[in-house]
Motif scaffolding. Structure first.
Motif, PDB file in Angstrom:
ATOM      1  N   GLU A 120     -52.756  33.651  13.726  1.00 40.95           N
ATOM      2  CA  GLU A 120     -52.774  32.470  12.861  1.00 40.95           C
ATOM      3  C   GLU A 120     -53.794  32.689  11.753  1.00 40.95           C
ATOM      4  OE1 GLU A 120     -53.682  27.664  13.077  1.00 40.95           O
ATOM      5  OE2 GLU A 120     -52.955  28.731  14.863  1.00 40.95           O
ATOM      6  N   ALA A 121     -53.380  32.499  10.521  1.00 40.66           N
ATOM      7  CA  ALA A 121     -54.288  32.642   9.386  1.00 40.66           C
ATOM      8  C   ALA A 121     -55.261  31.459   9.338  1.00 40.66           C
ATOM      9  CB  ALA A 121     -53.498  32.723   8.086  1.00 40.66           C
ATOM     10  N   ARG A 122     -56.315  31.617   8.573  1.00 45.19           N
ATOM     11  CA  ARG A 122     -57.330  30.569   8.492  1.00 45.19           C
ATOM     12  C   ARG A 122     -56.767  29.257   7.958  1.00 45.19           C
ATOM     13  NH1 ARG A 122     -61.446  34.273   5.263  1.00 45.19           N
ATOM     14  NH2 ARG A 122     -59.400  35.079   4.656  1.00 45.19           N
ATOM     15  N   ASP A 123     -55.720  29.322   7.145  1.00 43.70           N
ATOM     16  CA  ASP A 123     -55.115  28.096   6.615  1.00 43.70           C
ATOM     17  C   ASP A 123     -54.023  27.539   7.514  1.00 43.70           C
ATOM     18  OD1 ASP A 123     -53.075  29.886   6.252  1.00 43.70           O
ATOM     19  OD2 ASP A 123     -52.927  29.646   4.085  1.00 43.70           O
ATOM     20  N   GLY A 124     -53.867  28.138   8.714  1.00 40.15           N
ATOM     21  CA  GLY A 124     -52.870  27.667   9.667  1.00 40.15           C
ATOM     22  C   GLY A 124     -51.518  28.329   9.552  1.00 40.15           C
ATOM     23  N   ASP A 125     -51.343  29.201   8.573  1.00 37.85           N
ATOM     24  CA  ASP A 125     -50.062  29.883   8.387  1.00 37.85           C
ATOM     25  C   ASP A 125     -49.823  30.831   9.554  1.00 37.85           C
ATOM     26  OD1 ASP A 125     -47.692  30.653   7.227  1.00 37.85           O
ATOM     27  OD2 ASP A 125     -48.622  32.055   5.817  1.00 37.85           O
ATOM     28  N   ARG A 126     -48.563  30.956   9.955  1.00 33.50           N
ATOM     29  CA  ARG A 126     -48.226  31.826  11.090  1.00 33.50           C
ATOM     30  C   ARG A 126     -46.762  32.199  11.023  1.00 33.50           C
ATOM     31  NH1 ARG A 126     -48.891  28.050  16.290  1.00 33.50           N
ATOM     32  NH2 ARG A 126     -50.889  27.560  15.267  1.00 33.50           N
ATOM     33  N   ASP A 127     -46.439  33.319  11.668  1.00 30.35           N
ATOM     34  CA  ASP A 127     -45.039  33.675  11.865  1.00 30.35           C
ATOM     35  C   ASP A 127     -44.516  32.921  13.075  1.00 30.35           C
ATOM     36  OD1 ASP A 127     -43.748  35.717  10.103  1.00 30.35           O
ATOM     37  OD2 ASP A 127     -45.612  36.772  10.482  1.00 30.35           O
ATOM     38  N   THR A 128     -43.211  32.757  13.158  1.00 26.49           N
ATOM     39  CA  THR A 128     -42.627  32.051  14.301  1.00 26.49           C
ATOM     40  C   THR A 128     -41.876  33.018  15.216  1.00 26.49           C
ATOM     41  OG1 THR A 128     -40.762  31.477  12.872  1.00 26.49           O
ATOM     42  CG2 THR A 128     -42.494  29.829  13.145  1.00 26.49           C
ATOM     43  N   GLY A 129     -40.754  33.519  14.757  1.00 29.42           N
ATOM     44  CA  GLY A 129     -39.984  34.477  15.545  1.00 29.42           C
ATOM     45  C   GLY A 129     -39.594  35.648  14.685  1.00 29.42           C
ATOM     46  N   PRO A 130     -40.519  36.553  14.425  1.00 26.31           N
ATOM     47  CA  PRO A 130     -40.287  37.628  13.445  1.00 26.31           C
ATOM     48  C   PRO A 130     -39.035  38.450  13.737  1.00 26.31           C
ATOM     49  CG  PRO A 130     -42.572  37.576  14.149  1.00 26.31           C
ATOM     50  CD  PRO A 130     -41.832  36.659  15.053  1.00 26.31           C
ATOM     51  N   VAL A 131     -38.142  38.512  12.772  1.00 28.10           N
ATOM     52  CA  VAL A 131     -36.898  39.264  12.937  1.00 28.10           C
ATOM     53  C   VAL A 131     -37.168  40.748  13.114  1.00 28.10           C
ATOM     54  CG1 VAL A 131     -34.712  39.886  11.820  1.00 28.10           C
ATOM     55  CG2 VAL A 131     -35.578  37.557  11.635  1.00 28.10           C
ATOM     56  N   VAL A 132     -38.253  41.265  12.507  1.00 30.48           N
ATOM     57  CA  VAL A 132     -38.531  42.699  12.566  1.00 30.48           C
ATOM     58  C   VAL A 132     -38.714  43.175  13.998  1.00 30.48           C
ATOM     59  CG1 VAL A 132     -41.042  42.443  12.286  1.00 30.48           C
ATOM     60  CG2 VAL A 132     -39.920  44.548  11.551  1.00 30.48           C
ATOM     61  N   VAL A 133     -39.203  42.309  14.873  1.00 36.27           N
ATOM     62  CA  VAL A 133     -39.381  42.688  16.277  1.00 36.27           C
ATOM     63  C   VAL A 133     -38.017  42.911  16.936  1.00 36.27           C
ATOM     64  CG1 VAL A 133     -40.225  41.908  18.524  1.00 36.27           C
ATOM     65  CG2 VAL A 133     -41.608  41.526  16.474  1.00 36.27           C
ATOM     66  N   LYS A 134     -37.078  42.007  16.681  1.00 33.16           N
ATOM     67  CA  LYS A 134     -35.729  42.159  17.231  1.00 33.16           C
ATOM     68  C   LYS A 134     -35.059  43.409  16.674  1.00 33.16           C
ATOM     69  CE  LYS A 134     -35.380  37.137  17.087  1.00 33.16           C
ATOM     70  NZ  LYS A 134     -34.738  35.998  16.430  1.00 33.16           N
ATOM     71  N   GLU A 135     -35.262  43.669  15.394  1.00 29.65           N
ATOM     72  CA  GLU A 135     -34.653  44.834  14.758  1.00 29.65           C
ATOM     73  C   GLU A 135     -35.177  46.124  15.386  1.00 29.65           C
ATOM     74  OE1 GLU A 135     -33.935  42.825  10.329  1.00 29.65           O
ATOM     75  OE2 GLU A 135     -35.688  44.093  10.708  1.00 29.65           O
ATOM     76  N   ALA A 136     -36.478  46.189  15.618  1.00 22.76           N
ATOM     77  CA  ALA A 136     -37.063  47.378  16.237  1.00 22.76           C
ATOM     78  C   ALA A 136     -36.519  47.582  17.649  1.00 22.76           C
ATOM     79  CB  ALA A 136     -38.582  47.258  16.270  1.00 22.76           C
ATOM     80  N   MET A 137     -36.435  46.514  18.415  1.00 21.36           N
ATOM     81  CA  MET A 137     -35.906  46.600  19.771  1.00 21.36           C
ATOM     82  C   MET A 137     -34.459  47.068  19.758  1.00 21.36           C
ATOM     83  SD  MET A 137     -37.597  43.060  21.246  1.00 21.36           S
ATOM     84  CE  MET A 137     -36.949  43.172  22.930  1.00 21.36           C
TER      85      MET A 137
END
Length: 225
Positions: A120-137
């Motif tokens: 989580e970034a200092r401003d609260g920004d965050r990824d949710t369900g990154p597609v790149v992880v599914k693509e790598a798998m």
């Protein structure tokens, strides 16, 4: 999210439909041997956890540090360049800039692992369900990822490694563990990861779940009428 919706409306059905990828675009090419390099793909921003990744690499002994290829660009690039120099790992960190999706598909499985230590970034920004992880798998690339947001749902035991966010020491240990996998252990992990993506995160499986949910809702409304 499902649990939160159920708390808000306990008498209404809630269906989970995962965001699927088109598997035909991601041919499964598991490789027994790798090039000894880590891969990151994405925007160079705070929420990607790249400061932690550079610190993790710096924690490893000089003769055991893998090279890191960063594919992407973003506002944190100058900071990361300076940090790599400060940590004495500038020779191991390579900024490749943007690459087309075809490059990633063709080259991903050659790497030691995809490393995505989201936080989580200092401003609260965050990824949710990154597609790149599914693509790598799907492609046949081991994944080292943060136990954060949707990542902990995508990766389960035997399909990759999860580490706490903002924990360079645990991240360094995961890199060593992935490097130490035997050929059979690596291939087993890749097979399990592809199977999980096929079952839960393909466009086909998502479409089936969505269709079932819609049909079930129609039947429920018909019964109510």
């Amino acid at each position: 999210m499902c649990n939160q919706f159920l708390e808000l409306a306990p008498n209404h059905p809630v269906h989970i439909v995962e965001c699927g990828i088109e598997l035909s675009r991601y041919p499964f090419h598991p490789r027994q041997h790798h090039n000894g390099r880590l891969l990151f793909v994405g925007r160079l921003t705070e929420k990607k956890g790249l400061v932690d990744l550079l610190q993790a690499i710096a924690l490893l002994p000089d003769d055991e540090r893998p090279d890191l290829d960063l594919v992407g660009d973003g506002e944190q690039k100058s900071l990361l360049v300076a940090l790599a120099n400060q940590l004495g790992i500038a020779e191991q960190v390579h900024f490749l800039g943007s690459r087309p999706s075809e490059w990633i598909i063709d080259n991903a499985s050659h790497y030691l692992a995809l490393c995505t230590p989201f936080c989580e970034a200092r401003d609260g920004d965050r990824d949710t369900g990154p597609v790149v992880v599914k693509e790598a798998m799907a492609l046949g690339l081991p994944v080292i990822c943060s136990n954060f947001m949707g990542c902990k749902e995508m990766i389960v035991e035997g399909t990759g490694l999860l580490v706490p966010p903002k924990d360079p020491q645990s991240l360094a240990a995961a890199i060593v563990k992935t490097y130490s996998l035997t050929i059979s252990q690596r291939m087993s992990q890749l097979d399990k990861a592809r199977t999980r993506v096929t079952r839960l995160y393909s466009a086909r499986s998502s479409a089936k779940k969505l269709a079932t949910a819609i049909e079930g809702n129609d039947q429920l409304q018909g019964a109510t009428l």
